[in-house]
Design a protein around this motif. Structure first.
Motif, short mmCIF file in Angstrom:
data_model
loop_
_atom_site.label_atom_id
_atom_site.label_comp_id
_atom_site.label_asym_id
_atom_site.label_seq_id
_atom_site.Cartn_x
_atom_site.Cartn_y
_atom_site.Cartn_z
N THR A 190 45.47 41.01 45.58
CA THR A 190 46.29 40.06 44.84
C THR A 190 47.71 40.58 44.75
O THR A 190 47.94 41.79 44.71
CB THR A 190 45.74 39.81 43.43
OG1 THR A 190 46.59 38.87 42.76
CG2 THR A 190 45.69 41.10 42.62
N ALA A 191 48.64 39.65 44.74
CA ALA A 191 50.03 40.00 44.47
C ALA A 191 50.44 39.55 43.06
O ALA A 191 51.60 39.63 42.69
CB ALA A 191 50.95 39.35 45.51
N GLY A 192 49.47 39.05 42.28
CA GLY A 192 49.73 38.59 40.92
C GLY A 192 48.75 37.51 40.53
O GLY A 192 47.77 37.24 41.22
N ASP A 193 49.00 36.87 39.36
CA ASP A 193 48.16 35.76 38.88
C ASP A 193 46.70 36.17 38.79
O ASP A 193 45.80 35.55 39.38
CB ASP A 193 48.31 34.54 39.80
CG ASP A 193 49.73 34.00 39.84
OD1 ASP A 193 50.39 34.04 38.77
OD2 ASP A 193 50.17 33.57 40.91
N ILE A 194 46.43 37.20 38.00
CA ILE A 194 45.07 37.71 37.83
C ILE A 194 44.49 37.16 36.53
O ILE A 194 45.14 37.19 35.49
CB ILE A 194 45.07 39.25 37.80
CG1 ILE A 194 45.70 39.80 39.09
CG2 ILE A 194 43.65 39.79 37.63
CD1 ILE A 194 45.99 41.27 39.04
N GLU A 195 43.28 36.68 36.59
CA GLU A 195 42.62 36.13 35.40
C GLU A 195 42.25 37.26 34.46
O GLU A 195 41.79 38.33 34.87
CB GLU A 195 41.37 35.36 35.81
CG GLU A 195 40.69 34.66 34.66
CD GLU A 195 39.51 33.84 35.10
OE1 GLU A 195 38.69 33.45 34.25
OE2 GLU A 195 39.40 33.58 36.34
#
Length: 296
Positions: A190-195
């Motif tokens: 992931t490069a971001g937007d993690i739950e």
């Protein structure tokens, strides 16, 4: 001998190369003739005064690869041994960025036979930090781990070591680094937007702090890599930060992983000892993949 030091804190221009006496080993110590020594972000912190020591001459360098040059009687090492070692401590009069360095005998391991000294010099600090952080997380095979800063030196070793242990490791890095971190064994990227609450644990090599803590499930674990800078516990999450320790026996295990092809060392660029200030300037520019290494 020549050694790289700082006498007054500042930017790369504060770095000096001075002439000083060759150090002598004491009891349970060895002297190493330095073949190569890595430059790490901690050295930039030393240079800028982040660890204190105002008014002192402070040496740079934690990692060393070289040849045992002198030993105290009765020790386990012999003159001529090819070794690597971690020289712990941010505020010390001489570091490994020198022609010779004295370290504790139990901080030393035989150098890997499959890589040269320049590559070997990138192993001790970063690989030991990654390994000791993973130890403290106490994850079992099959559990999930997110490594932030996964394309960096510590993060990259952490991804590879975790995958080698059977941990389901995901990597947080720039999109351009996805192929690289997957090659280390990351099963997720992931490069971001993690739950929130997605992972059993986070190893926070990117120093994100509280935002990274949110990605740990209730009752999970968070481990940072800046001592005493971890966020406070929430939702039953165990938090901590590793303070790397010199451990020759553990370093020897990591050397074997290099020789077995499990761990890959990365060198971005080499500099002569006399060009240490230029190496600091390159580090300050950012975007370095792998380590900058000084060669006396």
């Amino acid at each position: 001998m020549r050694a790289v030091v700082v006498n007054s804190f500042g930017g790369p221009e504060a770095v000096e190369v001075v002439e000083t006496d060759v150090p002598e080993p004491g009891a349970r110590q060895v002297r190493i003739k330095v073949s190569a020594a890595a430059l790490n972000p901690v050295d930039a912190g030393v240079r800028s005064g982040g660890f204190g020591g105002a008014g002192q001459r402070i040496g740079f360098g934690w990692d060393v690869a070289g040849t045992v040059d002198a030993v105290a009687p009765g020790g386990p090492w012999s003159v001529g041994d090819q070794v690597v070692a971690l020289h712990y401590g941010p505020v010390k009069p001489l570091g490994t960025h020198a022609e010779y360095v004295v370290v504790d005998a139990d901080a030393v391991a035989v150098a890997p036979a499959t890589v040269d000294a320049v590559h070997a010099a990138t192993l001790p600090l970063n690989a030991l930090t990654a390994a000791q952080a993973l130890d403290r997380l106490e994850l079992e095979p099959g559990q999930s781990l997110l490594v932030t800063g996964a394309a960096g030196a510590v993060g990259g070793y952490a991804v590879r070591l975790a995958a080698h242990r059977g941990i389901a490791v995901s990597a947080l890095a720039r999109e351009t680094d996805e192929e690289f971190v997957r090659s280390l064994g990351a099963v997720g990227f992931t490069a971001g937007d993690i739950e929130a609450g997605s992972f059993d644990a986070v190893l926070d090599a990117a120093f994100l702090g509280e935002p990274a803590l949110e990605w740990v499930r209730d009752g999970g674990a968070y481990m940072g890599v800046i001592p005493h800078a971890e966020p406070g516990s929430v939702r039953g999450v165990r938090t901590g930060a590793v303070e790397v320790s010199a451990d020759g026996a553990r370093l020897a295990e990591l050397v074997r992983l290099v020789e077995d092809g499990v761990l890959t060392t990365r060198v971005a660029q080499t500099f002569s000892l006399d060009d240490a200030a230029k190496a600091h300037a390159r580090l300050a520019e950012g975007g370095v993949r792998g380590r900058l290494v000084l060669v006396p």
